[in-house]
Design a protein around this motif. Structure first.
Motif, short mmCIF file in Angstrom:
data_model
loop_
_atom_site.label_atom_id
_atom_site.label_comp_id
_atom_site.label_asym_id
_atom_site.label_seq_id
_atom_site.Cartn_x
_atom_site.Cartn_y
_atom_site.Cartn_z
N UNK A 177 0.91 -1.15 0.02
CA UNK A 177 -0.06 -0.05 0.06
C UNK A 177 0.91 1.25 0.06
N UNK A 178 1.92 1.22 0.47
CA UNK A 178 3.02 2.36 0.51
C UNK A 178 3.71 2.52 -0.91
N UNK A 179 3.58 1.66 -1.68
CA UNK A 179 4.69 1.77 -2.90
C UNK A 179 3.81 2.12 -3.91
N UNK A 180 4.11 3.07 -4.80
CA UNK A 180 3.59 3.41 -5.99
C UNK A 180 4.34 2.45 -7.21
N UNK A 181 3.49 1.67 -7.46
CA UNK A 181 4.24 0.57 -8.36
C UNK A 181 4.32 1.29 -9.78
N UNK A 182 3.18 1.61 -10.18
CA UNK A 182 3.18 2.12 -11.72
C UNK A 182 4.34 3.37 -11.61
N UNK A 183 4.21 4.19 -10.58
CA UNK A 183 5.43 5.16 -10.63
C UNK A 183 6.87 4.76 -10.72
N UNK A 184 7.11 3.72 -9.84
CA UNK A 184 8.48 3.05 -9.94
C UNK A 184 8.37 2.56 -11.45
N UNK A 185 7.64 2.01 -11.98
CA UNK A 185 7.72 1.55 -13.39
C UNK A 185 8.06 2.30 -14.39
N UNK A 186 7.62 3.60 -14.22
CA UNK A 186 7.74 4.85 -15.26
C UNK A 186 9.03 5.37 -15.10
N UNK A 187 9.55 5.31 -13.79
CA UNK A 187 10.65 6.12 -13.45
C UNK A 187 11.79 5.09 -13.89
N UNK A 188 11.60 3.79 -13.72
CA UNK A 188 12.90 2.99 -14.08
C UNK A 188 12.53 2.01 -15.23
N UNK A 189 11.61 2.70 -16.23
CA UNK A 189 11.22 1.76 -17.39
C UNK A 189 12.43 1.57 -18.25
N UNK A 190 12.37 0.43 -18.99
CA UNK A 190 13.68 0.00 -19.80
C UNK A 190 13.88 1.25 -20.94
N UNK A 191 15.37 1.34 -20.89
CA UNK A 191 15.68 2.37 -22.07
C UNK A 191 15.76 1.80 -23.44
N UNK A 192 15.06 2.10 -24.49
CA UNK A 192 15.13 1.41 -25.70
C UNK A 192 16.49 1.72 -26.28
N UNK A 193 17.13 0.81 -27.12
CA UNK A 193 18.51 1.11 -27.71
C UNK A 193 18.59 2.01 -28.54
N UNK A 194 19.61 2.85 -28.59
CA UNK A 194 19.63 4.14 -29.73
C UNK A 194 19.91 3.71 -30.97
#
Length: 257
Positions: free
Chosen positions: A158-175
Motif C-alpha cells: 500500500x505504501x509503494x507506487x508501483x506504476x510510478x516506480x515502473x515509469x521512473x525505471x522503465x527500460x531504455x530502448x536502444x539508440x
C-alpha cells in the motif's frame, strides 16, 4: 515309473487360492470420515489446484505486473524491493522487534518458527475428524499464518507506487545508430576496429562505442595506446587516417543522441 506315480503336490495354507481384484475399499459406510486416496481425494486436490491456477493466469493477463529496466549497480539512490510473494518478510523487517539489533529475529527466528509450526500442525492435531471445528489447532495455526501474510503484504504494497516506480525505471530502448559507410573514416574503422566493436559500434569482443563520453583526443589516444584489455597498436595507419577514424566515431555517437 508310471506317469504320476510317486509325485506329491504341496500347498501353502498362507496363500489364498481365491483371487481378489485390486479394488479400493468401499468407504460408503463411513461418510465424511475417510475416502480412497486414489482417485477420490487426489482428484479433488487436482481440481482445486486447476481452478486456482486458471484464475491466477487470468489475473496476470488482465493486470500484468509493471516491469522496470535493467539493474544499474551505479545508481545509489535506487531502493530495491522484493517480489510480491516476499513482501510480507520485507514488511516484517520494518518493525522494531525484527530490525536493528534484532535483525536475526526477523530474518531467521520468526520465519523459522512460523513455517516450522505450519509443518508440525498436522502432527500436533492428528484427530480423525476432518471438519474445521474438529481440528482447532491446525485450522487456527493456518488461519493465523494466512492472515499475517495477507496483512503484511497489503501493508507493504500500500505504501509503494508501483506504476510510478515502473515509469521512473522503465527500460531504455536502444539508440538508433546511423553508420555512414561513405564517411572517410569508415575504412579505417573497418580495418582496425570492426572485428571487435561490431559493424554498428554495438560491441562484441570489445565494448560498445556508442554512448561514449570521451573527447577526440582521448579516443585517438585509446586507439593508439590501448586501454584495459585492449592492447596498444591496434590502429595501423597515418595521422590523417586516425583523425578520420576519430571523426567517424564521434559522428556515429552524435547520430545516436
Amino acid at each position: 515309473m508310471h506317469k504320476g506315480k510317486g509325485m506329491k503336490f504341496v500347498g501353502d495354507s498362507r496363500i489364498s487360492a481365491e483371487r481378489k481384484p485390486n479394488i479400493p475399499k468401499d468407504y460408503s459406510e463411513y461418510p465424511g470420515r475417510t475416502e480412497a486416496f486414489w482417485p477420490n481425494f487426489l482428484l479433488k486436490e487436482w481440481l482445486v489446484g486447476a481452478v486456482f491456477l486458471v484464475g491466477f493466469l487470468c489475473l496476470t493477463l488482465a493486470h500484468p505486473s509493471p516491469l522496470e529496466g535493467m539493474a544499474d549497480p551505479t545508481d545509489a539512490a535506487y531502493i530495491p524491493l522484493p517480489d510480491w510473494y516476499f513482501l510480507f518478510l520485507y514488511e516484517l523487517l520494518k518493525y522494531e522487534f525484527a530490525s536493528g539489533d534484532w535483525t536475526l529475529m526477523g530474518i531467521l527466528i520468526l520465519p523459522g518458527l512460523a513455517f516450522g509450526a505450519l509443518l508440525l500442525a498436522p502432527f500436533l492435531d492428528n484427530g480423525p475428524g476432518r471438519r474445521p471445528h474438529q481440528r482447532p489447532v491446525a485450522i487456527g495455526m493456518m488461519l493465523l499464518g494466512l492472515v499475517a501474510v495477507v496483512w503484511l503484504t497489503y501493508t507493504s504494497a500500500a505504501h509503494v507506487d508501483w506504476e510510478g516506480r515502473a515509469e521512473a525505471n522503465k527500460p531504455i530502448p536502444p539508440a538508433e545508430v546511423t553508420v555512414d559507410d561513405s564517411h572517410p573514416g569508415f575504412a579505417a574503422y573497418e580495418n582496425s576496429c570492426l572485428a571487435c566493436h561490431g559493424a554498428e559500434l554495438e560491441g562484441g569482443a570489445g565494448p560498445a562505442l556508442v554512448g561514449l563520453e570521451l573527447s577526440a583526443e582521448e579516443i585517438a589516444t585509446i586507439a593508439v595506446d590501448g586501454i584495459g584489455t585492449m592492447p596498444p597498436d591496434q590502429f595501423q595507419g597515418t595521422d590523417e587516417e586516425l583523425e578520420q577514424l576519430v571523426d567517424f566515431i564521434i559522428t556515429v555517437n552524435e547520430s545516436a543522441e
